[in-house]
Design a protein around this motif. Structure first.
Motif, short mmCIF file in Angstrom:
data_model
loop_
_atom_site.label_atom_id
_atom_site.label_comp_id
_atom_site.label_asym_id
_atom_site.label_seq_id
_atom_site.Cartn_x
_atom_site.Cartn_y
_atom_site.Cartn_z
N ILE A 81 0.82 -1.10 0.17
CA ILE A 81 0.08 0.03 -0.17
C ILE A 81 0.92 1.09 0.01
O ILE A 81 1.53 1.46 0.98
CB ILE A 81 -0.77 -0.01 1.21
CG1 ILE A 81 -1.82 -1.25 1.28
CG2 ILE A 81 -1.93 1.22 1.17
CD1 ILE A 81 -2.60 -1.50 2.54
N HIS A 88 -3.73 5.79 4.36
CA HIS A 88 -2.99 4.57 4.59
C HIS A 88 -3.96 3.57 5.35
O HIS A 88 -3.94 2.60 5.36
CB HIS A 88 -1.88 4.87 5.51
CG HIS A 88 -0.69 5.46 4.52
ND1 HIS A 88 0.75 5.80 5.07
CD2 HIS A 88 -0.48 5.61 3.45
CE1 HIS A 88 1.36 6.34 4.19
NE2 HIS A 88 0.77 6.33 3.14
N ALA A 92 -5.24 -0.59 4.46
CA ALA A 92 -4.56 -1.48 5.50
C ALA A 92 -5.53 -2.37 6.36
O ALA A 92 -5.31 -3.44 6.58
CB ALA A 92 -3.65 -0.84 6.36
N ILE A 102 0.51 -7.26 4.72
CA ILE A 102 0.60 -6.04 4.41
C ILE A 102 1.90 -5.29 4.44
O ILE A 102 2.59 -5.59 5.43
CB ILE A 102 -0.41 -5.25 5.22
CG1 ILE A 102 -1.82 -5.63 5.35
CG2 ILE A 102 -0.33 -3.66 4.94
CD1 ILE A 102 -2.63 -5.44 6.74
N LEU A 104 3.16 -1.41 3.90
CA LEU A 104 2.59 -0.18 4.09
C LEU A 104 3.55 0.71 4.10
O LEU A 104 4.43 0.71 5.11
CB LEU A 104 1.70 -0.09 5.42
CG LEU A 104 0.84 1.33 5.39
CD1 LEU A 104 0.05 1.50 4.26
CD2 LEU A 104 0.14 1.62 6.97
N TYR A 129 2.87 -7.83 8.90
CA TYR A 129 2.77 -6.30 8.61
C TYR A 129 4.40 -5.75 8.61
O TYR A 129 4.87 -6.07 9.38
CB TYR A 129 1.83 -5.84 9.53
CG TYR A 129 1.89 -4.30 9.41
CD1 TYR A 129 1.08 -3.50 8.75
CD2 TYR A 129 2.86 -3.40 10.12
CE1 TYR A 129 1.09 -2.11 8.76
CE2 TYR A 129 3.10 -2.07 10.08
CZ TYR A 129 2.06 -1.45 9.23
OH TYR A 129 1.91 -0.10 9.28
#
Length: 398
Positions: A81, A88, A92, A102, A104, A129
């Motif tokens: 992303i 954001h 997410a 993810i 980010l 993440y």
């Protein structure tokens, strides 16, 4: 890849090349600007053709104008992303709920409250993440923090972070929204404003977008570069699970057309352990000072008050920090291992919170007392009101 503009194309290409070695393939691109989305798809098609010997059968890269449709793509494991700062959190969280891992881009979220919501979504859904604070995967920064954590400069008393200032003037001329841009969705949860090229991004090329200097969509360099440099301050200070307890700041907010983020600034904060954090305008670097010397680090330099401080190995029983040699590859490896990557959602939130409460102090112009446990200001409801905002319908977080 959700968001394939200036930084998004860069991250997309990095994911492409690292993916060749990690057996990962990019199967879809998404952007609210259909022109940029098409160009990203064409670029990937050409790259897979160029690297056919290594990539094998190229994927049929799909295009989506709405990330919610992309999340339904069959066989999708993860998303990258890279949207404007104000966009954001929602994709997410939705990605986590859809069972996707993810990556980010920084800064992690627009507000402290959004950070709390994102942590819950990631952990509740057991997602991998990685925040795009890639300095944690750079050898200079890891070495500097590791040396500091192992007492090479004695007891640390001051950390100085410098960030470059924003410049220029935003043209406020209102023009028709381009047919290729879904401006309503681009604005998303923030207040709807008349369209101007400098509110969003250039319609020709991939130059620095105007939204990066407009407070409706970003907080400026305090989060833009602060997300990197304050992250290193946190790492070197051993406060990844905490933060400041007080902060005061002054900043210039000159009138520059559409551009209204801070330019030069100065801030001073204090951690629970008594270490002072100074943030000020500069080139973008971090200096740790202790009672036995100092260590300075930037993206191209590692220095010390005495060069001998940088030599010698860390003892086996010393502090050995997480080592990642490539940020994107670390993400791919952790997707498979299901172990946390180097820049977790909690780490990202704490580093971003340092930036966000500094920005609030800039705006209010007074000293603020912060409780890193409750994540609220003490006895200051005006400041606490800035920890969240009401999202524009229908772009709300449930």
């Amino acid at each position: 890849c959700i968001g394939v503009g200036r930084q998004g194309r860069s991250d997309m290409q990095q994911a492409f090349y690292q993916g060749l070695d990690a057996n990962a393939r990019i199967v879809a691109v998404c952007d609210v600007d259909s022109k940029r989305m098409k160009e990203a798809q064409e670029l990937l098609t050409s790259l897979y053709k160029k690297e056919a010997d290594k990539a094998g059968t190229p994927p049929d890269v799909k295009q989506y104008g709405d990330y919610r449709e992309l999340l339904k793509h069959d066989g999708l494991d993860a998303v990258i992303i890279v949207t404007p700062d104000h966009w954001h959190t929602l994709p997410a969280i939705d990605a986590a709920k859809a069972g996707k891992d993810i990556y980010l881009e920084k800064p992690m979220t627009f507000t402290v409250r959004e950070g709390q919501q994102l942590i819950k979504a990631v952990r509740d859904n057991k997602r991998i993440y990685q925040l795009g604070t890639q300095q944690r995967s750079a050898v200079y920064f890891r070495k500097a923090c590791e040396l500091v954590r192992n007492g090479r400069i004695g007891n640390v008393h001051t950390i100085t972070v410098t960030l470059p200032p924003d410049k220029g003037t935003g043209n406020a001329e209102q023009v028709p929204v381009p047919e290729n841009l879904n401006y309503e969705m681009w604005t998303g949860p923030r207040e709807m404003k008349p369209y101007a090229v400098d509110r969003a991004h250039p319609q020709e090329g991939y130059g620095r977008p105007g939204w990066l200097q407009n407070t409706n969509y970003t907080h400026g360099m305090i989060t833009g570069w602060g997300a990197h440099m304050n992250d290193i301050a946190q790492w070197g200070n051993g406060t990844d699970e905490s933060g400041l307890v007080e902060i005061e700041a002054t900043a210039e907010f000159p009138k520059r057309g559409l551009f209204d983020v801070h330019t030069t600034f100065n801030a001073e904060g204090r951690y629970t352990n008594g270490v002072k954090l100074i943030q000020e305008t500069g080139k973008g670097d971090v200096k740790f000072e202790g009672d036995e010397g100092w260590i300075f680090v930037s993206r191209d330099k590692l220095e010390a008050s005495n060069p001998e401080l940088l030599k010698g190995k860390i003892p086996a029983d010393g502090v050995h920090l997480y080592e990642s040699k490539n940020h994107m590859m670390n993400f791919f490896e952790c997707i498979r291992s299901r172990k946390d990557p180097i820049s977790t959602v909690e780490i990202g939130h704490r580093s971003n919170s340092v930036c966000l409460i500094t920005q609030i102090a800039m705006k209010l112009g007074r000293k603020l007392n912060w409780d890193p446990k409750t994540e609220r200001f003490k006895d200051d409801e005006e400041a606490n009101a800035l920890l969240a905002y009401k999202h524009r319908e229908p772009w709300t977080i449930s």
